[in-house]
Design a protein around this motif. Structure first.
Motif, short mmCIF file in Angstrom:
data_model
loop_
_atom_site.label_atom_id
_atom_site.label_comp_id
_atom_site.label_asym_id
_atom_site.label_seq_id
_atom_site.Cartn_x
_atom_site.Cartn_y
_atom_site.Cartn_z
N MET A 16 -69.87 -51.58 -30.22
CA MET A 16 -69.62 -50.53 -29.44
C MET A 16 -69.50 -50.67 -28.13
O MET A 16 -68.68 -49.95 -27.39
N ALA A 17 -70.83 -51.03 -27.75
CA ALA A 17 -71.19 -51.17 -26.16
C ALA A 17 -70.01 -52.04 -25.39
O ALA A 17 -69.53 -51.95 -24.54
N LEU A 18 -69.67 -53.31 -26.33
CA LEU A 18 -68.64 -54.09 -25.63
C LEU A 18 -67.27 -53.52 -26.06
O LEU A 18 -66.44 -53.66 -24.93
N ILE A 19 -66.98 -52.90 -26.88
CA ILE A 19 -65.53 -52.14 -27.04
C ILE A 19 -65.53 -51.33 -25.85
O ILE A 19 -64.28 -51.15 -25.36
N ASP A 20 -66.36 -50.17 -25.66
CA ASP A 20 -66.36 -49.26 -24.66
C ASP A 20 -66.08 -50.28 -23.36
O ASP A 20 -65.27 -49.55 -22.30
N ARG A 21 -66.97 -51.16 -22.74
CA ARG A 21 -66.58 -52.16 -21.73
C ARG A 21 -65.17 -52.57 -21.74
O ARG A 21 -64.63 -52.60 -20.53
N ALA A 22 -64.73 -53.00 -22.79
CA ALA A 22 -63.30 -53.89 -22.59
C ALA A 22 -62.31 -52.42 -22.61
O ALA A 22 -61.57 -52.66 -21.76
N GLY A 23 -62.50 -51.42 -23.29
CA GLY A 23 -61.43 -50.44 -23.20
C GLY A 23 -61.58 -49.80 -21.86
O GLY A 23 -60.66 -49.18 -21.27
N SER A 24 -62.69 -49.58 -21.05
CA SER A 24 -62.64 -49.17 -19.67
C SER A 24 -61.99 -49.81 -18.76
O SER A 24 -61.87 -49.24 -17.62
N ARG A 25 -61.58 -50.90 -19.08
CA ARG A 25 -61.02 -51.80 -18.09
C ARG A 25 -59.54 -51.29 -17.92
O ARG A 25 -58.66 -51.44 -16.95
N THR A 26 -59.17 -50.54 -18.99
CA THR A 26 -57.79 -49.89 -19.02
C THR A 26 -57.62 -48.28 -19.10
O THR A 26 -57.05 -47.70 -18.37
N VAL A 27 -58.89 -47.83 -19.73
CA VAL A 27 -59.00 -46.27 -19.69
C VAL A 27 -60.36 -46.00 -18.99
O VAL A 27 -61.28 -46.45 -19.89
N PRO A 28 -60.47 -45.18 -17.80
CA PRO A 28 -61.75 -45.09 -17.36
C PRO A 28 -62.80 -44.34 -18.23
O PRO A 28 -62.23 -43.40 -19.26
N VAL A 29 -63.91 -44.53 -18.36
CA VAL A 29 -65.02 -43.97 -19.27
C VAL A 29 -64.99 -42.35 -19.36
O VAL A 29 -65.07 -41.54 -20.25
N ARG A 30 -64.71 -41.91 -18.03
CA ARG A 30 -64.85 -40.25 -17.90
C ARG A 30 -63.59 -39.67 -18.75
O ARG A 30 -63.74 -39.02 -19.49
N ALA A 31 -62.46 -40.49 -18.71
CA ALA A 31 -61.35 -39.95 -19.45
C ALA A 31 -61.43 -40.09 -20.95
O ALA A 31 -61.42 -39.38 -21.62
N LEU A 32 -62.23 -41.35 -21.19
CA LEU A 32 -62.49 -41.34 -22.65
C LEU A 32 -63.57 -40.22 -23.10
O LEU A 32 -63.59 -39.68 -24.35
N MET A 33 -64.44 -39.82 -22.18
CA MET A 33 -65.41 -38.96 -22.58
C MET A 33 -64.99 -37.57 -22.78
O MET A 33 -65.32 -36.77 -23.56
N GLU A 34 -63.88 -37.33 -21.83
CA GLU A 34 -63.17 -35.93 -22.06
C GLU A 34 -62.40 -36.15 -23.29
O GLU A 34 -62.47 -35.02 -23.92
N HIS A 35 -61.84 -37.10 -23.76
CA HIS A 35 -61.12 -36.98 -25.13
C HIS A 35 -62.08 -37.02 -26.19
O HIS A 35 -61.93 -36.19 -27.14
N ALA A 36 -63.30 -37.52 -26.15
CA ALA A 36 -64.20 -37.25 -27.14
C ALA A 36 -64.69 -36.02 -27.12
O ALA A 36 -64.93 -35.47 -28.44
N GLY A 37 -65.06 -35.31 -26.04
CA GLY A 37 -65.64 -33.96 -26.25
C GLY A 37 -64.74 -32.84 -26.49
O GLY A 37 -64.98 -32.11 -27.34
N ARG A 38 -63.35 -33.30 -26.24
CA ARG A 38 -62.21 -32.44 -26.60
C ARG A 38 -62.08 -32.33 -28.22
O ARG A 38 -61.96 -31.38 -29.06
N ALA A 39 -62.14 -33.75 -28.85
CA ALA A 39 -62.23 -34.11 -30.27
C ALA A 39 -63.46 -33.18 -30.79
O ALA A 39 -62.97 -32.71 -32.07
#
Length: 267
Positions: A16-39
């Motif tokens: 998952m750490a590798l997935i997060d790192r790969a995903g953050s190249r397209t979607v910023p971590v802060r945006a993913l965190m916002e989506h996660a908290g909203r979920a």
């Protein structure tokens, strides 16, 4: 990798750490965190009626998800307070999320937990690899009802082992995919209802990461089709080893293999 196969993947914390790192190249971590908290907030709202909520936040990204969930629940009219185990690292995405929380903050104590109708456990997620200490366990024990963010604190996300103590959650909200620890005992009994939320992780991450564990389901298996020149070896050979005195299970497995279309079954 096909869509069905990727839906069955169970990434561990390192993957998952590798997935997060790969995903953050397209979607910023802060945006993913916002989506996660909203979920998390959405899942809690659907789970029950408004009540007094205390969000327990750790210092990492799991805690960052908790701060976002607290803000979203407060915006929906729920009475929410936050208790932090320790502050996030300055300049981190979790610190940014914590800075946007304007509501009440209370002490991280068992007494405060006992006053809440519902506790959201955002202390440690699935990446925990060491036993939680007695002080944290004492705080978690005081919770009457728990919703966990990613994984109940104290459960190894890769193995399902309880590391010291873990509260039994009514519901666990995780992100992208379920983790092995959600399905393996004894962690499975602590998770409660499992909600896997889509937080906008790009599908391209699966091309960059090799996940070694899958959920077993029909999407993983295909029986080869028959052609006019097919023979038994073209459809696979199944070898089953059973005990000499109690062969019942082995015989059942052999019958199932034959019924499923194996070309040759050896018992």
């Amino acid at each position: 990798m096909g869509q069905i196969a990727t839906a069955l993947l169970l990434p561990d914390s390192a993957e998952m750490a590798l997935i997060d790192r790969a995903g953050s190249r397209t979607v910023p971590v802060r945006a993913l965190m916002e989506h996660a908290g909203r979920a998390v907030a959405r899942a809690v709202i659907r789970h029950g009626a408004p009540c007094r909520v205390l969000v327990l936040c750790g210092p990492g990204n799991n805690g960052g998800d908790g701060y976002v969930a607290a803000r979203r629940l407060a915006q929906a009219g729920w009475p929410v307070a936050v208790a932090a185990l320790s502050p996030p690292r300055p300049g981190s995405d979790a610190a940014a999320a914590a800075g946007e929380w304007r509501g009440p903050r209370v002490a991280f104590t068992a007494a405060e937990v006992a006053r809440a109708d519902l506790v959201i456990d955002a202390v440690f997620g699935a990446g925990l690899s060491r036993a939680i200490d007695a002080a944290l366990a004492e705080v978690l024990v005081a919770a009457r009802r728990v919703v966990a963010v990613d994984m109940p604190s104290g459960i190894d996300g890769a193995t399902g082992l309880v590391l010291g103590y873990a509260a039994s959650a009514e519901m666990t909200v995780t992100f992208v995919r379920a983790k092995p620890g959600h399905l393996l005992l004894p962690g499975r009994e602590k998770v409660g209802r499992l909600v896997v939320a889509d937080i906008g992780m790009p599908e391209t991450v699966w091309d960059a990461v090799t996940v070694r564990t899958w959920r077993n389901a029909p999407g993983l298996w295909q029986v080869p089709g028959q052609a006019v020149d097919s023979h038994k070896y073209a459809r696979g050979v199944v070898s089953i080893c059973g005990g000499g005195t109690m062969p019942g299970a082995a015989r059942l497995a052999a019958g199932a293999a034959g019924a499923a279309g194996a070309g040759l079954v050896r018992l």
